[in-house]
Write an enzyme that holds these catalytic residues in place. Structure first.
Site, short mmCIF file in Angstrom:
data_model
loop_
_atom_site.label_atom_id
_atom_site.label_comp_id
_atom_site.label_asym_id
_atom_site.label_seq_id
_atom_site.Cartn_x
_atom_site.Cartn_y
_atom_site.Cartn_z
N GLU A 1 25.43 26.40 57.18
CA GLU A 1 25.98 27.75 57.23
C GLU A 1 25.05 28.77 57.87
O GLU A 1 25.52 29.77 58.39
CB GLU A 1 26.38 28.21 55.82
CG GLU A 1 27.54 27.40 55.28
CD GLU A 1 28.15 27.97 54.01
OE1 GLU A 1 27.68 29.01 53.51
OE2 GLU A 1 29.11 27.35 53.52
N GLU B 1 34.31 23.82 37.17
CA GLU B 1 33.42 23.93 38.32
C GLU B 1 32.04 24.43 37.86
O GLU B 1 31.90 25.51 37.32
CB GLU B 1 33.96 24.90 39.37
CG GLU B 1 33.02 25.00 40.57
CD GLU B 1 33.40 26.09 41.55
OE1 GLU B 1 33.13 25.91 42.74
OE2 GLU B 1 33.95 27.12 41.13
N GLU C 1 35.76 26.02 58.69
CA GLU C 1 35.09 27.27 58.32
C GLU C 1 34.85 28.14 59.56
O GLU C 1 34.44 27.65 60.60
CB GLU C 1 33.73 26.99 57.66
CG GLU C 1 33.81 26.47 56.27
CD GLU C 1 32.45 26.30 55.63
OE1 GLU C 1 32.35 26.59 54.43
OE2 GLU C 1 31.50 25.88 56.31
N ARG D 1 47.17 23.37 27.81
CA ARG D 1 46.09 23.90 28.63
C ARG D 1 46.23 23.36 30.05
O ARG D 1 46.26 22.15 30.25
CB ARG D 1 44.72 23.50 28.08
CG ARG D 1 44.46 23.90 26.63
CD ARG D 1 44.26 25.39 26.51
NE ARG D 1 43.86 25.75 25.16
CZ ARG D 1 44.53 26.59 24.39
NH1 ARG D 1 45.63 27.15 24.82
NH2 ARG D 1 44.09 26.88 23.17
N GLU E 1 34.41 22.04 60.04
CA GLU E 1 35.41 22.38 61.04
C GLU E 1 36.40 23.43 60.57
O GLU E 1 36.95 24.18 61.38
CB GLU E 1 36.16 21.12 61.48
CG GLU E 1 35.31 20.19 62.33
CD GLU E 1 36.09 18.97 62.81
OE1 GLU E 1 37.33 18.98 62.76
OE2 GLU E 1 35.43 18.01 63.26
N ARG F 1 38.74 34.33 52.79
CA ARG F 1 39.07 33.54 51.61
C ARG F 1 40.56 33.66 51.35
O ARG F 1 41.06 34.71 50.94
CB ARG F 1 38.26 34.01 50.40
CG ARG F 1 36.78 33.74 50.51
CD ARG F 1 36.52 32.26 50.65
NE ARG F 1 35.12 31.94 50.39
CZ ARG F 1 34.66 30.72 50.31
NH1 ARG F 1 35.46 29.69 50.49
NH2 ARG F 1 33.39 30.50 50.07
N ALA G 1 26.97 28.63 50.40
CA ALA G 1 27.39 27.79 49.27
C ALA G 1 28.42 26.78 49.75
O ALA G 1 28.98 26.91 50.83
CB ALA G 1 28.00 28.66 48.17
N ILE H 1 48.89 16.56 37.30
CA ILE H 1 49.83 17.35 38.11
C ILE H 1 49.54 17.17 39.59
O ILE H 1 50.45 17.01 40.40
CB ILE H 1 49.73 18.86 37.74
CG1 ILE H 1 49.90 19.07 36.24
CG2 ILE H 1 50.72 19.68 38.55
CD1 ILE H 1 51.23 18.70 35.67
#
Length: 183
Positions: A98, A120, A143, A37, A141, A64, A76, A13
């Protein structure tokens, strides 16, 4: 009993820089027919529990888009192409980018974030012997982060208020509390 769902047909997809989305037609076990699925294939991620001096956890606050809110999370990030061979190095990179810290890492947990539709895999490390990096790698860049150092009680209050709402950080918080209770 055989639980495996055999893929009869896969339709791609979407292919993107972070994940790929497919629709599989599967044969259900025990002759129960077929089903579809929708699946997300992700390269994986790393996360780090970083405890600063005075028993404070380092969190990053960021927006987010998927939840249209800010969240307090442990450092993370996704594994870049080619980093699957050395996720520990990727975790050190994320920690430095970070937070500006580096340290010694120990793998705590290796888990999947949402196995109903996504592969994941997150490797959660604990960082010890933290030291500030003189010239840390720059943040990505795209974040915008703000650093926080919180006590266990402050972290639990963030959890209770919904400020901490992602699974990796909740797992990290539970690990930290168990570790503190063993002292």
């Amino acid at each position: 009993m055989d639980f495996e769902e055999k893929t009869l047909k896969r339709t791609e997809i979407y292919q993107g820089p972070i994940f790929n989305l497919v629709k599989d037609k599967v044969q259900l076990p025990a002759g129960k027919g077929t089903a579809y699925r929708d699946l997300i294939f992700h390269n994986g991620a790393v996360a780090v529990i970083a405890l600063a001096p005075e028993d404070k956890m380092i969190l990053v606050k960021q927006y987010r888009k998927a939840i249209e809110a800010t969240s307090y999370e442990i450092p993370a990030g996704k594994l870049e192409v080619g980093e699957n061979a050395d996720p520990k190095a990727a975790a050190l990179r994320e920690l430095e980018e970070e937070t500006g810290y580096t340290g010694e890492l120990e793998l705590l947990y290796d888990f999947y974030s949402a196995i109903g539709f996504c592969n994941e895999r997150i490797r959660l490390y604990s960082a010890s012997h933290l030291t500030k990096v003189e010239n840390p790698r720059p943040q990505d860049e795209d974040e915008t982060l703000e650093l926080y150092e919180v006590t266990l009680e402050e972290a639990k209050a963030l959890l209770a208020s919904g400020g901490i709402c992602d699974a990796k950080t909740i797992i990290a918080l539970q690990y930290w509390e168990m570790k503190m209770n063993r002292r």
